[in-house]
Write a protein that holds these residues in place. Structure first.
Motif, PDB file in Angstrom:
ATOM      1  N   GLU A  50      -0.067 -11.125  -5.330  1.00 15.69           N
ATOM      2  CA  GLU A  50      -1.109 -11.147  -4.314  1.00 15.69           C
ATOM      3  C   GLU A  50      -2.006  -9.923  -4.420  1.00 15.69           C
ATOM      4  O   GLU A  50      -1.575  -8.837  -4.830  1.00 15.69           O
ATOM      5  CB  GLU A  50      -0.517 -11.229  -2.903  1.00 15.69           C
ATOM      6  CG  GLU A  50       0.286 -10.021  -2.476  1.00 15.69           C
ATOM      7  CD  GLU A  50       0.657 -10.065  -0.994  1.00 15.69           C
ATOM      8  OE1 GLU A  50       0.207 -10.967  -0.267  1.00 15.69           O
ATOM      9  OE2 GLU A  50       1.412  -9.157  -0.570  1.00 15.69           O
TER      10      GLU A  50
ATOM     11  N   VAL B 163      -4.150  -6.741  -3.297  1.00 19.60           N
ATOM     12  CA  VAL B 163      -3.952  -5.657  -2.340  1.00 19.60           C
ATOM     13  C   VAL B 163      -5.275  -4.962  -2.040  1.00 19.60           C
ATOM     14  O   VAL B 163      -5.704  -4.890  -0.889  1.00 19.60           O
ATOM     15  CB  VAL B 163      -2.940  -4.628  -2.873  1.00 19.60           C
ATOM     16  CG1 VAL B 163      -2.806  -3.450  -1.913  1.00 19.60           C
ATOM     17  CG2 VAL B 163      -1.579  -5.286  -3.100  1.00 19.60           C
TER      18      VAL B 163
ATOM     19  N   TYR C  74     -10.046  -4.997   0.668  1.00 21.18           N
ATOM     20  CA  TYR C  74      -8.628  -4.897   1.024  1.00 21.18           C
ATOM     21  C   TYR C  74      -8.126  -6.237   1.537  1.00 21.18           C
ATOM     22  O   TYR C  74      -8.869  -6.986   2.180  1.00 21.18           O
ATOM     23  CB  TYR C  74      -8.407  -3.852   2.122  1.00 21.18           C
ATOM     24  CG  TYR C  74      -8.728  -2.443   1.710  1.00 21.18           C
ATOM     25  CD1 TYR C  74      -9.986  -1.899   1.934  1.00 21.18           C
ATOM     26  CD2 TYR C  74      -7.771  -1.651   1.095  1.00 21.18           C
ATOM     27  CE1 TYR C  74     -10.292  -0.601   1.548  1.00 21.18           C
ATOM     28  CE2 TYR C  74      -8.055  -0.342   0.711  1.00 21.18           C
ATOM     29  CZ  TYR C  74      -9.315   0.165   0.939  1.00 21.18           C
ATOM     30  OH  TYR C  74      -9.606   1.461   0.561  1.00 21.18           O
ATOM     31  N   SER C  75      -6.867  -6.510   1.293  1.00 19.89           N
ATOM     32  CA  SER C  75      -6.260  -7.674   1.928  1.00 19.89           C
ATOM     33  C   SER C  75      -6.045  -7.350   3.404  1.00 19.89           C
ATOM     34  O   SER C  75      -5.908  -6.172   3.781  1.00 19.89           O
ATOM     35  CB  SER C  75      -4.929  -8.013   1.273  1.00 19.89           C
ATOM     36  OG  SER C  75      -3.966  -7.002   1.540  1.00 19.89           O
ATOM     37  N   ASP C  76      -6.005  -8.375   4.206  1.00 21.59           N
ATOM     38  CA  ASP C  76      -5.801  -8.160   5.640  1.00 21.59           C
ATOM     39  C   ASP C  76      -4.473  -7.465   5.924  1.00 21.59           C
ATOM     40  O   ASP C  76      -4.343  -6.715   6.888  1.00 21.59           O
ATOM     41  CB  ASP C  76      -5.862  -9.495   6.381  1.00 21.59           C
ATOM     42  CG  ASP C  76      -7.275 -10.060   6.438  1.00 21.59           C
ATOM     43  OD1 ASP C  76      -7.404 -11.271   6.683  1.00 21.59           O
ATOM     44  OD2 ASP C  76      -8.233  -9.295   6.227  1.00 21.59           O
ATOM     45  N   SER C  77      -3.489  -7.721   5.101  1.00 21.39           N
ATOM     46  CA  SER C  77      -2.154  -7.183   5.357  1.00 21.39           C
ATOM     47  C   SER C  77      -2.060  -5.675   5.157  1.00 21.39           C
ATOM     48  O   SER C  77      -1.123  -5.046   5.657  1.00 21.39           O
ATOM     49  CB  SER C  77      -1.126  -7.893   4.473  1.00 21.39           C
ATOM     50  OG  SER C  77      -1.417  -7.668   3.103  1.00 21.39           O
ATOM     51  N   VAL C  78      -3.010  -5.094   4.424  1.00 23.67           N
ATOM     52  CA  VAL C  78      -2.945  -3.648   4.164  1.00 23.67           C
ATOM     53  C   VAL C  78      -4.127  -2.889   4.748  1.00 23.67           C
ATOM     54  O   VAL C  78      -4.131  -1.647   4.734  1.00 23.67           O
ATOM     55  CB  VAL C  78      -2.827  -3.343   2.653  1.00 23.67           C
ATOM     56  CG1 VAL C  78      -1.676  -4.127   2.040  1.00 23.67           C
ATOM     57  CG2 VAL C  78      -4.125  -3.610   1.915  1.00 23.67           C
ATOM     58  N   LYS C  79      -5.101  -3.605   5.242  1.00 25.17           N
ATOM     59  CA  LYS C  79      -6.304  -2.955   5.767  1.00 25.17           C
ATOM     60  C   LYS C  79      -5.928  -1.987   6.881  1.00 25.17           C
ATOM     61  O   LYS C  79      -5.165  -2.322   7.783  1.00 25.17           O
ATOM     62  CB  LYS C  79      -7.266  -4.019   6.273  1.00 25.17           C
ATOM     63  CG  LYS C  79      -8.700  -3.549   6.435  1.00 25.17           C
ATOM     64  CD  LYS C  79      -9.596  -4.730   6.787  1.00 25.17           C
ATOM     65  CE  LYS C  79      -9.663  -5.762   5.696  1.00 25.17           C
ATOM     66  NZ  LYS C  79     -10.586  -6.869   6.006  1.00 25.17           N
TER      67      LYS C  79
ATOM     68  N   ARG D 146      -4.152   0.640   6.480  1.00 27.74           N
ATOM     69  CA  ARG D 146      -2.955   1.400   6.078  1.00 27.74           C
ATOM     70  C   ARG D 146      -3.055   1.925   4.654  1.00 27.74           C
ATOM     71  O   ARG D 146      -2.500   2.984   4.342  1.00 27.74           O
ATOM     72  CB  ARG D 146      -1.712   0.517   6.192  1.00 27.74           C
ATOM     73  CG  ARG D 146      -1.440   0.000   7.590  1.00 27.74           C
ATOM     74  CD  ARG D 146      -0.080  -0.702   7.668  1.00 27.74           C
ATOM     75  NE  ARG D 146      -0.013  -1.876   6.810  1.00 27.74           N
ATOM     76  CZ  ARG D 146       0.886  -2.025   5.836  1.00 27.74           C
ATOM     77  NH1 ARG D 146       1.798  -1.091   5.607  1.00 27.74           N
ATOM     78  NH2 ARG D 146       0.899  -3.125   5.104  1.00 27.74           N
TER      79      ARG D 146
ATOM     80  N   LYS E 185       5.753  -0.678   5.375  1.00 21.41           N
ATOM     81  CA  LYS E 185       6.658  -1.619   6.014  1.00 21.41           C
ATOM     82  C   LYS E 185       7.566  -2.226   4.958  1.00 21.41           C
ATOM     83  O   LYS E 185       7.243  -2.219   3.767  1.00 21.41           O
ATOM     84  CB  LYS E 185       5.868  -2.722   6.689  1.00 21.41           C
ATOM     85  CG  LYS E 185       4.789  -2.268   7.641  1.00 21.41           C
ATOM     86  CD  LYS E 185       3.980  -3.464   8.137  1.00 21.41           C
ATOM     87  CE  LYS E 185       2.851  -3.032   9.056  1.00 21.41           C
ATOM     88  NZ  LYS E 185       2.044  -4.198   9.505  1.00 21.41           N
TER      89      LYS E 185
ATOM     90  N   ASP F 158       7.891  -5.219   4.335  1.00 22.08           N
ATOM     91  CA  ASP F 158       7.140  -6.296   3.671  1.00 22.08           C
ATOM     92  C   ASP F 158       6.256  -5.794   2.539  1.00 22.08           C
ATOM     93  O   ASP F 158       5.740  -6.594   1.761  1.00 22.08           O
ATOM     94  CB  ASP F 158       6.258  -7.035   4.691  1.00 22.08           C
ATOM     95  CG  ASP F 158       7.054  -7.935   5.607  1.00 22.08           C
ATOM     96  OD1 ASP F 158       6.498  -8.395   6.623  1.00 22.08           O
ATOM     97  OD2 ASP F 158       8.254  -8.159   5.315  1.00 22.08           O
ATOM     98  N   ASP F 159       6.059  -4.489   2.450  1.00 17.87           N
ATOM     99  CA  ASP F 159       5.274  -3.925   1.355  1.00 17.87           C
ATOM    100  C   ASP F 159       6.101  -3.767   0.084  1.00 17.87           C
ATOM    101  O   ASP F 159       5.559  -3.408  -0.965  1.00 17.87           O
ATOM    102  CB  ASP F 159       4.708  -2.560   1.755  1.00 17.87           C
ATOM    103  CG  ASP F 159       3.714  -2.657   2.892  1.00 17.87           C
ATOM    104  OD1 ASP F 159       3.760  -1.789   3.800  1.00 17.87           O
ATOM    105  OD2 ASP F 159       2.871  -3.580   2.882  1.00 17.87           O
TER     106      ASP F 159
END
Length: 124
Positions: free
Chosen positions: A45, A47, A59-64, A66, A86, A88-89
């Motif tokens: 995926e 990043v 940035y992907s939403d999951s890391v924006k 951070r 996290k 999940d990272d």
């Protein structure tokens, strides 16, 4: 072309890591530079990425908020500063170089060159 990723490791949740990717054999400014990741049993995926020339970041939403991608054109290097990590990272992180069209900058098959990956493990 060689992309050498480094900086992975084991970190506790909430901690930080900085990944580095040294590029050689390519026109650095002429390529978009990106980070992707792949967790066990999951697809690779997107990043984060810099557009060609480094004018724009994605940035992907999951890391924006951070993670922060940066690049040093003089050193032909790209970095990924990861904070508030996290569980999940947890994944193998890959740097990539390519010439994607802007609308496909988050698509892995748009990148011709890949580093060997560096493992990031976040313990909860």
């Amino acid at each position: 072309v060689q992309l050498q990723a480094s900086g992975g490791g084991l970190v506790q949740a909430g901690g930080s890591l900085r990944l580095s990717c040294a590029a050689s054999g390519l026109t650095f400014r002429g390529h978009a530079m990106a980070w992707f990741r792949q967790a066990p049993g999951k697809e690779r995926e997107f990043v984060a990425a810099f557009s060609r020339g480094g004018g724009n970041t994605y940035y992907s939403d999951s890391v924006k908020g951070r993670f922060t991608i940066s690049r040093d054109n003089a050193e032909n290097a790209v970095y990924l500063q990861m904070s508030s990590l996290k569980a999940d990272d947890t994944a193998v992180y890959y740097c990539a170089a390519g010439r994607p069209i802007t609308s496909a900058i988050m698509t892995s098959n748009q990148y011709a060159y890949w580093g060997q990956g560096t493992q990031v493990t976040v313990s909860s």
